[in-house]
Design an enzyme around this catalytic site. Structure first.
Site, PDB file in Angstrom:
ATOM      1  N   CYS A  82       0.841  -1.192   0.000  1.00  0.00           N
ATOM      2  CA  CYS A  82       0.000   0.000   0.000  1.00  0.00           C
ATOM      3  C   CYS A  82       0.879   1.247   0.000  1.00  0.00           C
ATOM      4  O   CYS A  82       1.784   1.380   0.825  1.00  0.00           O
ATOM      5  CB  CYS A  82      -0.895  -0.034   1.239  1.00  0.00           C
ATOM      6  SG  CYS A  82      -1.682   1.522   1.641  1.00  0.00           S
ATOM      7  N   GLU A  83       0.614   2.138  -0.915  1.00  0.00           N
ATOM      8  CA  GLU A  83       1.440   3.346  -0.996  1.00  0.00           C
ATOM      9  C   GLU A  83       1.141   4.342   0.120  1.00  0.00           C
ATOM     10  O   GLU A  83       1.922   5.257   0.347  1.00  0.00           O
ATOM     11  CB  GLU A  83       1.279   4.020  -2.356  1.00  0.00           C
ATOM     12  CG  GLU A  83      -0.068   4.621  -2.625  1.00  0.00           C
ATOM     13  CD  GLU A  83      -0.183   5.206  -4.017  1.00  0.00           C
ATOM     14  OE1 GLU A  83      -0.887   6.212  -4.149  1.00  0.00           O
ATOM     15  OE2 GLU A  83       0.417   4.672  -4.977  1.00  0.00           O
ATOM     16  N   HIS A  84       0.046   4.169   0.825  1.00  0.00           N
ATOM     17  CA  HIS A  84      -0.304   5.106   1.893  1.00  0.00           C
ATOM     18  C   HIS A  84       0.393   4.782   3.208  1.00  0.00           C
ATOM     19  O   HIS A  84       0.739   5.697   3.955  1.00  0.00           O
ATOM     20  CB  HIS A  84      -1.822   5.120   2.111  1.00  0.00           C
ATOM     21  CG  HIS A  84      -2.572   5.553   0.905  1.00  0.00           C
ATOM     22  ND1 HIS A  84      -3.731   4.921   0.491  1.00  0.00           N
ATOM     23  CD2 HIS A  84      -2.321   6.526  -0.003  1.00  0.00           C
ATOM     24  CE1 HIS A  84      -4.158   5.505  -0.615  1.00  0.00           C
ATOM     25  NE2 HIS A  84      -3.330   6.475  -0.934  1.00  0.00           N
ATOM     26  N   HIS A  85       0.585   3.476   3.499  1.00  0.00           N
ATOM     27  CA  HIS A  85       1.179   3.089   4.783  1.00  0.00           C
ATOM     28  C   HIS A  85       2.384   2.167   4.631  1.00  0.00           C
ATOM     29  O   HIS A  85       2.971   1.770   5.627  1.00  0.00           O
ATOM     30  CB  HIS A  85       0.132   2.395   5.659  1.00  0.00           C
ATOM     31  CG  HIS A  85      -1.061   3.253   5.921  1.00  0.00           C
ATOM     32  ND1 HIS A  85      -2.236   3.123   5.213  1.00  0.00           N
ATOM     33  CD2 HIS A  85      -1.241   4.280   6.790  1.00  0.00           C
ATOM     34  CE1 HIS A  85      -3.099   4.021   5.643  1.00  0.00           C
ATOM     35  NE2 HIS A  85      -2.530   4.730   6.592  1.00  0.00           N
ATOM     36  N   HIS A 135      -6.120  -6.072   3.138  1.00  0.00           N
ATOM     37  CA  HIS A 135      -5.190  -4.962   3.342  1.00  0.00           C
ATOM     38  C   HIS A 135      -4.736  -4.924   4.795  1.00  0.00           C
ATOM     39  O   HIS A 135      -5.549  -4.689   5.688  1.00  0.00           O
ATOM     40  CB  HIS A 135      -5.874  -3.636   2.981  1.00  0.00           C
ATOM     41  CG  HIS A 135      -6.181  -3.517   1.526  1.00  0.00           C
ATOM     42  ND1 HIS A 135      -5.504  -2.650   0.697  1.00  0.00           N
ATOM     43  CD2 HIS A 135      -7.084  -4.162   0.737  1.00  0.00           C
ATOM     44  CE1 HIS A 135      -5.983  -2.755  -0.536  1.00  0.00           C
ATOM     45  NE2 HIS A 135      -6.944  -3.665  -0.535  1.00  0.00           N
ATOM     46  N   CYS A 146      -2.987  -2.706   6.168  1.00  0.00           N
ATOM     47  CA  CYS A 146      -3.109  -1.348   6.709  1.00  0.00           C
ATOM     48  C   CYS A 146      -4.464  -1.151   7.376  1.00  0.00           C
ATOM     49  O   CYS A 146      -4.610  -0.326   8.271  1.00  0.00           O
ATOM     50  CB  CYS A 146      -2.874  -0.288   5.640  1.00  0.00           C
ATOM     51  SG  CYS A 146      -3.971  -0.397   4.220  1.00  0.00           S
ATOM     52  N   GLN A 186      -4.956  -0.715  -4.786  1.00  0.00           N
ATOM     53  CA  GLN A 186      -5.620  -1.816  -5.479  1.00  0.00           C
ATOM     54  C   GLN A 186      -6.375  -1.354  -6.718  1.00  0.00           C
ATOM     55  O   GLN A 186      -6.304  -1.988  -7.776  1.00  0.00           O
ATOM     56  CB  GLN A 186      -6.569  -2.519  -4.507  1.00  0.00           C
ATOM     57  CG  GLN A 186      -7.329  -3.655  -5.138  1.00  0.00           C
ATOM     58  CD  GLN A 186      -8.228  -4.357  -4.144  1.00  0.00           C
ATOM     59  OE1 GLN A 186      -7.968  -4.355  -2.957  1.00  0.00           O
ATOM     60  NE2 GLN A 186      -9.283  -4.975  -4.638  1.00  0.00           N
TER      61      GLN A 186
END
Length: 188
Positions: free
Chosen positions: A72-75, A140, A142, A113
């Site tokens: 995940c690019e956010h976390h 996920h 995250c 995703q």
């Protein structure tokens, strides 16, 4: 990817979270992470090579349960699951391993995703097929280990070409969900 720089940054991170990078269990952690990142993020340098095709035709080709792992690019935590991929050839088919490599190309990156699903559909469709359907189901971490701490799974889909039409979309979803029943029903 600069492995030495990654090792230094991981060592600094270990210190920042309050650990001792010289502790026995952590001494080789920077090196292990650098090696893991080469594999996990190998999608930036990979080539799915969809130019390799064979002169065959079929009404539809379905590849089910292509496993993937992504970050995940956010976390920067993993998400993983399976992809159902279908396409209608236009006189030429792809080697199945090329389709798996296409999934790896986009999953082995910092990613979300929904974009991954769209990227796979777009690239496959750009190679002259009549239609593409990509359905992704993922868990996920995250979401499971931080924040809302929920076990929900996420589904996303992308349809291109003939599969954008309602009737064709419904048909391809039925084929993906229940192949033998749908194929036999259509051909009877």
């Amino acid at each position: 990817m600069d492995e030495e720089r990654i090792k230094k940054l991981v060592r600094e991170l270990i210190i920042e979270i309050g650990e001792d990078p010289t502790r026995e269990g952590l001494i080789k952690t920077p090196e292990r992470i650098a090696n893991a990142y080469k594999e996990i993020f190998g999608g930036y340098d990979s080539n799915s090579d969809l130019s390799v095709q064979f002169s065959e035709d079929s009404e539809v080709v379905v590849v089910r349960d292509i496993q993937f792992y992504s970050m995940c690019e956010h976390h920067m935590l993993p998400f993983f699951g399976k992809i159902q991929l279908a396409y209608s050839p236009n006189g030429r088919i792809f080697g199945i391993s090329k389709l798996v490599r296409l999934v790896e190309k986009y999953s082995r990156r910092l990613q979300i995703q929904e974009r991954m699903t769209k990227n796979i559909a777009d690239e496959l469709y750009s190679h002259g097929v009549k239609g593409v359907a990509v359905i992704t189901e993922a868990e996920h971490l995250c979401m499971k280990m931080r924040g809302v701490k929920n076990n929900a799974s996420v589904s996303s889909a992308a349809f291109r070409g003939i599969y954008e039409r309602k009737e064709e979309k419904e048909n391809i979803i039925n084929i993906i969900k229940n192949p033998s029943k749908t194929f036999f029903t259509q051909n009877s």
